[in-house]
Design a protein around this motif. Structure first.
Motif, PDB file in Angstrom:
ATOM      1  N   ASP A  68       0.760  -1.277  -0.017  1.00 43.30           N
ATOM      2  CA  ASP A  68      -0.090   0.060  -0.020  1.00 43.30           C
ATOM      3  C   ASP A  68       0.910   1.132  -0.025  1.00 43.30           C
ATOM      4  O   ASP A  68       0.382   2.314  -0.276  1.00 43.30           O
ATOM      5  CB  ASP A  68      -0.811  -0.129   1.276  1.00 43.30           C
ATOM      6  CG  ASP A  68      -2.048  -1.033   0.940  1.00 43.30           C
ATOM      7  OD1 ASP A  68      -2.142  -1.657  -0.100  1.00 43.30           O
ATOM      8  OD2 ASP A  68      -2.773  -1.270   1.999  1.00 43.30           O
ATOM      9  N   THR A  93     -11.854  -8.956   6.517  1.00 38.60           N
ATOM     10  CA  THR A  93     -11.879  -7.705   5.669  1.00 38.60           C
ATOM     11  C   THR A  93     -11.117  -6.655   6.266  1.00 38.60           C
ATOM     12  O   THR A  93     -11.356  -5.601   6.268  1.00 38.60           O
ATOM     13  CB  THR A  93     -13.655  -7.340   5.411  1.00 38.60           C
ATOM     14  OG1 THR A  93     -13.946  -6.948   6.730  1.00 38.60           O
ATOM     15  CG2 THR A  93     -14.109  -8.290   4.636  1.00 38.60           C
ATOM     16  N   THR A 119      -5.799  -7.074   4.012  1.00 40.28           N
ATOM     17  CA  THR A 119      -5.295  -8.165   3.179  1.00 40.28           C
ATOM     18  C   THR A 119      -6.652  -8.544   2.453  1.00 40.28           C
ATOM     19  O   THR A 119      -6.618  -8.863   1.297  1.00 40.28           O
ATOM     20  CB  THR A 119      -4.843  -9.384   4.146  1.00 40.28           C
ATOM     21  OG1 THR A 119      -3.607  -8.873   4.781  1.00 40.28           O
ATOM     22  CG2 THR A 119      -4.535 -10.520   3.260  1.00 40.28           C
ATOM     23  N   ARG A 162     -16.958  -9.232   9.664  1.00 40.12           N
ATOM     24  CA  ARG A 162     -17.192  -9.190  11.004  1.00 40.12           C
ATOM     25  C   ARG A 162     -17.084  -7.586  11.452  1.00 40.12           C
ATOM     26  O   ARG A 162     -18.111  -7.181  11.726  1.00 40.12           O
ATOM     27  CB  ARG A 162     -16.448  -9.864  12.115  1.00 40.12           C
ATOM     28  CG  ARG A 162     -16.823  -9.661  13.505  1.00 40.12           C
ATOM     29  CD  ARG A 162     -16.153 -10.758  14.466  1.00 40.12           C
ATOM     30  NE  ARG A 162     -14.535 -10.486  14.514  1.00 40.12           N
ATOM     31  CZ  ARG A 162     -13.910 -11.241  15.016  1.00 40.12           C
ATOM     32  NH1 ARG A 162     -14.040 -12.153  15.776  1.00 40.12           N
ATOM     33  NH2 ARG A 162     -12.600 -10.692  15.074  1.00 40.12           N
ATOM     34  N   THR A 163     -16.118  -7.131  10.986  1.00 42.59           N
ATOM     35  CA  THR A 163     -15.910  -5.501  11.197  1.00 42.59           C
ATOM     36  C   THR A 163     -15.781  -4.898   9.904  1.00 42.59           C
ATOM     37  O   THR A 163     -15.000  -5.281   8.820  1.00 42.59           O
ATOM     38  CB  THR A 163     -14.889  -4.896  11.811  1.00 42.59           C
ATOM     39  OG1 THR A 163     -14.907  -5.714  13.299  1.00 42.59           O
ATOM     40  CG2 THR A 163     -14.924  -3.529  12.165  1.00 42.59           C
ATOM     41  N   LYS A 202      -8.152   1.924  12.498  1.00 44.23           N
ATOM     42  CA  LYS A 202      -7.514   0.703  11.932  1.00 44.23           C
ATOM     43  C   LYS A 202      -6.616   1.075  11.082  1.00 44.23           C
ATOM     44  O   LYS A 202      -6.757   2.004  10.282  1.00 44.23           O
ATOM     45  CB  LYS A 202      -8.618  -0.072  11.703  1.00 44.23           C
ATOM     46  CG  LYS A 202      -9.238  -0.813  12.736  1.00 44.23           C
ATOM     47  CD  LYS A 202     -10.163  -1.843  12.434  1.00 44.23           C
ATOM     48  CE  LYS A 202     -10.494  -2.792  13.436  1.00 44.23           C
ATOM     49  NZ  LYS A 202     -11.258  -3.905  13.021  1.00 44.23           N
ATOM     50  N   TRP A 246      -5.921  -4.510  15.850  1.00 44.20           N
ATOM     51  CA  TRP A 246      -4.384  -5.188  16.232  1.00 44.20           C
ATOM     52  C   TRP A 246      -3.428  -4.476  16.772  1.00 44.20           C
ATOM     53  O   TRP A 246      -2.643  -4.786  17.422  1.00 44.20           O
ATOM     54  CB  TRP A 246      -3.789  -6.167  15.008  1.00 44.20           C
ATOM     55  CG  TRP A 246      -3.483  -5.639  13.720  1.00 44.20           C
ATOM     56  CD1 TRP A 246      -4.131  -5.355  12.645  1.00 44.20           C
ATOM     57  CD2 TRP A 246      -2.456  -4.740  13.391  1.00 44.20           C
ATOM     58  NE1 TRP A 246      -3.610  -4.595  11.824  1.00 44.20           N
ATOM     59  CE2 TRP A 246      -2.488  -4.272  12.188  1.00 44.20           C
ATOM     60  CE3 TRP A 246      -1.244  -4.620  14.360  1.00 44.20           C
ATOM     61  CZ2 TRP A 246      -1.355  -3.462  11.684  1.00 44.20           C
ATOM     62  CZ3 TRP A 246      -0.122  -3.740  13.822  1.00 44.20           C
ATOM     63  CH2 TRP A 246      -0.268  -3.165  12.316  1.00 44.20           C
TER      64      TRP A 246
HETATM   65  O1  N01 Z   1      -5.149  -8.241   9.354  1.00 44.03           O
HETATM   66  P1  N01 Z   1      -6.601  -7.643   9.982  1.00 44.03           P
HETATM   67  P2  N01 Z   1      -4.843  -8.157   7.747  1.00 44.03           P
HETATM   68  N1  N01 Z   1     -14.441 -13.946  12.700  1.00 44.03           N
HETATM   69  O2  N01 Z   1      -6.050  -8.110  11.496  1.00 44.03           O
HETATM   70  C1  N01 Z   1     -11.327 -10.554  10.798  1.00 44.03           C
HETATM   71  C2  N01 Z   1      -0.711  -4.968   6.994  1.00 44.03           C
HETATM   72  N2  N01 Z   1      -0.744  -5.218   5.397  1.00 44.03           N
HETATM   73  O3  N01 Z   1      -3.962  -9.417   7.590  1.00 44.03           O
HETATM   74  O4  N01 Z   1     -12.098  -6.450  12.531  1.00 44.03           O
HETATM   75  C3  N01 Z   1     -14.588 -13.366  11.711  1.00 44.03           C
HETATM   76  O5  N01 Z   1      -6.151  -5.988   9.946  1.00 44.03           O
HETATM   77  C4  N01 Z   1     -11.154  -9.256  11.390  1.00 44.03           C
HETATM   78  O6  N01 Z   1     -12.481  -9.041  11.971  1.00 44.03           O
HETATM   79  P3  N01 Z   1     -12.482  -7.704  13.160  1.00 44.03           P
HETATM   80  C5  N01 Z   1      -1.516  -3.850   7.531  1.00 44.03           C
HETATM   81  O7  N01 Z   1      -0.617  -3.248   8.353  1.00 44.03           O
HETATM   82  C6  N01 Z   1      -0.208  -4.488   4.554  1.00 44.03           C
HETATM   83  O8  N01 Z   1      -5.985  -7.860   6.799  1.00 44.03           O
HETATM   84  O9  N01 Z   1     -11.519  -8.444  14.122  1.00 44.03           O
HETATM   85  N3  N01 Z   1     -13.747 -12.384  11.344  1.00 44.03           N
HETATM   86  C7  N01 Z   1     -10.745  -8.432  10.142  1.00 44.03           C
HETATM   87  O10 N01 Z   1     -11.728  -8.129   9.540  1.00 44.03           O
HETATM   88  C8  N01 Z   1      -2.565  -4.388   7.783  1.00 44.03           C
HETATM   89  O11 N01 Z   1      -3.418  -3.691   8.922  1.00 44.03           O
HETATM   90  C9  N01 Z   1      -0.331  -4.528   3.360  1.00 44.03           C
HETATM   91  O12 N01 Z   1     -13.868  -8.017  13.651  1.00 44.03           O
HETATM   92  C10 N01 Z   1     -12.487 -12.324  11.907  1.00 44.03           C
HETATM   93  C11 N01 Z   1      -9.533  -9.615   9.591  1.00 44.03           C
HETATM   94  O13 N01 Z   1      -9.946 -10.791   9.999  1.00 44.03           O
HETATM   95  C12 N01 Z   1      -2.100  -5.514   8.536  1.00 44.03           C
HETATM   96  O14 N01 Z   1      -1.180  -6.160   7.587  1.00 44.03           O
HETATM   97  C13 N01 Z   1      -1.318  -5.292   2.892  1.00 44.03           C
HETATM   98  C14 N01 Z   1     -12.336 -13.544  12.814  1.00 44.03           C
HETATM   99  C15 N01 Z   1      -8.307  -9.345  10.011  1.00 44.03           C
HETATM  100  O15 N01 Z   1      -7.703  -8.132   9.654  1.00 44.03           O
HETATM  101  C16 N01 Z   1      -2.979  -6.729   8.892  1.00 44.03           C
HETATM  102  O16 N01 Z   1      -4.175  -7.126   7.852  1.00 44.03           O
HETATM  103  C17 N01 Z   1      -2.094  -6.173   3.704  1.00 44.03           C
HETATM  104  C18 N01 Z   1     -13.057 -14.569  13.181  1.00 44.03           C
HETATM  105  N4  N01 Z   1     -12.982 -15.248  14.154  1.00 44.03           N
HETATM  106  C19 N01 Z   1      -1.807  -6.121   4.869  1.00 44.03           C
HETATM  107  N5  N01 Z   1     -10.756 -13.365  13.232  1.00 44.03           N
HETATM  108  C20 N01 Z   1       0.280  -3.848   2.595  1.00 44.03           C
HETATM  109  O17 N01 Z   1       0.147  -3.227   1.571  1.00 44.03           O
HETATM  110  C21 N01 Z   1     -10.394 -12.059  12.375  1.00 44.03           C
HETATM  111  N6  N01 Z   1     -11.407 -11.732  11.709  1.00 44.03           N
HETATM  112  C22 N01 Z   1       2.028  -3.761   2.898  1.00 44.03           C
END
Ligand code: N01
Length: 538
Positions: free
Chosen positions: A61, A189, A192, A212-213, A331, A497
């Motif tokens: 990003d 959502t 990633t 979820r969110t 977030k 997180w």
């Molecule tokens: O993880 P997240 P990510 N049942 O923790 C859901 C970096 N990054 O891998 O919000 C249902 O943000 C959870 O829901 P909720 C970046 O810093 C960088 O997407 O807990 N849902 C949420 O929607 C980023 O912030 C790039 O209610 C469940 C999702 O899973 C960090 O990595 C690209 C659940 C987790 O979202 C992490 O991002 C991508 C359950 N039991 C990421 N448990 C770049 O571009 C979890 N969720 C560099």
């Protein structure tokens, strides 16, 4: 001779991890200070987080011209990015280019997972063991394990009974996953998940997204870079570097000083429209108080929610996507390539698992709200045990055999995010308490690695055997980390997180330093100039 029978190899420094941070730290310690250094890396190649995160749509990003090392003009001039945001394979090519250019690989042991690191006080060295049974001793232990490298797979009952395939985005198979003709369920959502949805939907027979969110997202507007822009980037190396190292977040743009509340509604709307059209993380920089004032934040939040409703055709789906419970950017704000548009496809369904959480996984699918959604593949885009997870799984023991997990039972505690009391001569690059994840990572990493290298040079020049953060300094830094977070809206996203709230049982502590990268770098420089204030040097 099997590895287990080999005597421990002694080194000046062991670095754990060969991502951006481990590679630069190796270069500094080996090539600038002349130390005997080894990097121990779990993967079979360099790249760190990018080695593992190969999920569909994985792309950075941060804009490519800023998501790279800036310490070397030569590297910057020689490398050419192809798109506005680099895709995972291109980042891997870049990391390998740097590793070859600096001849780093000869000092890296690949396929080598660290299973323990114990401080031996009598010998004043670290004893490090690996899953392959090797042992190393080192004067300095430097963790370069990243902040988001420990996959968080939620413990949903029945997963083991699932008869299809399932994957976590952060541990994606190197050979890829073919979704053709498959019914896919994606949980999550965040940044990633928002990147993955459009790519999976384009291939799968059907994609069900379990949300979820609900989350904000701004279009990335990714595109190939023009020859003119590529030329501009090279011609403006000094300028770019100066901007990135002098602002809050290490990006090549500054945050506006203006309040969102100073602009009248029409002008504000026009500025948000402009920012939306430009796309990317810069949207957050449209006004200076978006992350400070709830009222200012609401103007950005409402703008994005209106956009969601205008893009998504089915009103019920649009409402679900726009029903966001936290301030914008509290977030980590995602950016996307046609995320909301994807919900207009016939083969995509959104399921709300906030009202009715996922109950269980069956051999055939996912059950929520009393209904079973049959799927062939489950994608867990469920994030990471962030910041502390990658460190705790190393099984580090400090003075008197105290495990790091015990020292951090109530949450991470360090001085400047760089050293933990009770763990002498151990340095944590982008550790909890550093700005790291609130910053464009390479900028934070360069600052940390340079500070650590300068510090080690100081210790050696002055015959100092041991350096250890004092408990008082760590306590006051934790207080400063809390103060800096409280001055923003960041702690208001209660499931974030950043707070450790995404992992059941994890202490709720705001982990990254929100006081700004340039400000943090100045604090670190001042601490060093005052003879490493807050650290005991013996
Ligand atoms: O993880 P997240 P990510 N049942 O923790 C859901 C970096 N990054 O891998 O919000 C249902 O943000 C959870 O829901 P909720 C970046 O810093 C960088 O997407 O807990 N849902 C949420 O929607 C980023 O912030 C790039 O209610 C469940 C999702 O899973 C960090 O990595 C690209 C659940 C987790 O979202 C992490 O991002 C991508 C359950 N039991 C990421 N448990 C770049 O571009 C979890 N969720 C560099």
């Amino acid at each position: 001779m099997p590895d287990t029978m080999m005597p421990a190899e002694h080194l000046d420094a062991v670095i754990i991890g060969a991502g951006f941070s481990g590679m630069y730290q190796l270069h500094l310690l080996r090539d600038k200070l002349g130390l005997d250094v080894r990097v121990l890396e779990m993967g079979e190649g360099v790249g760190g987080t990018w080695y593992w995160n190969r999920y569909p749509g994985a792309r950075c990003d941060s804009e490519s011209h800023s998501y790279c090392y800036m310490f070397s003009k030569e590297l910057q001039q020689e490398w050419e990015w192809s798109e506005r945001y680099p895709q995972q394979p291109e980042i891997m090519r870049y990391m390998n280019f740097v590793a070859e250019k600096l001849d780093l690989k000869r000092s890296i042991r690949f396929g080598t997972r660290v299973t323990g690191a114990r401080y031996d006080a009598a010998a004043n060295l670290w004893r490090i063991s690996t899953a392959r049974g090797q042992s190393f001793t080192a004067t300095y232990l430097i963790t370069a394990v990243g902040c988001l490298s420990t996959a968080n797979v939620p413990k949903i009952p029945g997963l083991e009974s699932f008869e299809g395939d399932w994957y976590h985005t952060g541990e994606w198979p190197h050979e890829g996953v073919d979704f053709t003709g498959k019914r896919v369920g994606q949980i999550g959502t965040g940044s990633t998940g928002i990147q993955a949805v459009p790519v999976i939907a384009a291939q799968a027979k059907h994609l069900t997204v379990f949300q979820r969110t609900a989350n904000y997202s701004v279009p990335a507007h990714n595109a190939p870079l023009t020859p003119e822009f590529k030329q501009w980037v090279k011609a403006n190396y000094d300028h770019l570097r100066a901007v990135m190292t002098s602002n809050t977040n290490g990006h090549p743009f500054n945050i506006s000083q203006r309040s969102a509340l100073d602009a009248d509604p029409a002008e504000r709307e026009a500025l948000f429209e402009q920012a939306w059209a430009k796309g990317g993380l810069q949207f957050r920089a449209t006004f200076g108080d978006i992350l400070q004032s709830l009222e200012a934040n609401a103007t950005a939040a409402e703008f994005i929610k209106r956009k969601i409703r205008s893009i998504v055709k089915d009103p019920a789906t649009a409402e679900l996507l726009a029903d966001i419970d936290h301030p914008y950017a509290a977030k980590r704000p995602p950016i996307d390539s046609h995320y909301f548009e994807t919900f207009n496809r016939d083969n995509v369904t959104l399921v709300d698992v906030r009202k009715a959480p996922i109950e269980r996984i069956t051999p055939r699918g996912i059950v929520t709200g009393g209904r079973e959604y049959e799927v062939d593949i489950i994608v867990f885009a469920t994030g990471f045990d962030a910041m502390t997870g990658p460190l705790l799984r190393l099984n580090i023991e400090g003075r008197d055999g105290q495990p790091l997990s015990e020292a951090w039972a109530a949450g991470p505690r360090s001085h400047l995010g760089l050293q933990v009391p009770g763990f002498p001569n151990m340095f944590t690059i982008t550790g909890p308490g550093s700005p790291s994840v609130l910053c464009n990572m390479p900028v934070a990493i360069e600052q940390h690695a340079e500070w650590i290298a300068d510090c080690i040079a100081h210790l050696r020049a002055h015959g100092i055997a041991r350096m250890e953060a004092t408990a008082e300094a760590a306590d006051s830094w934790v207080a400063e980390v809390n103060r800096a977070a409280e001055a923003t809206l960041l702690p208001q996203a209660s499931s974030s997180w950043y707070l450790g709230a995404n992992v059941p049982g994890k202490p709720r502590v705001f982990m990254p330093y929100a006081g700004g990268m340039a400000h943090y770098a100045k604090i670190c420089a001042d601490v060093a100039a005052r003879g490493y204030e807050g650290f005991a040097l013996t």
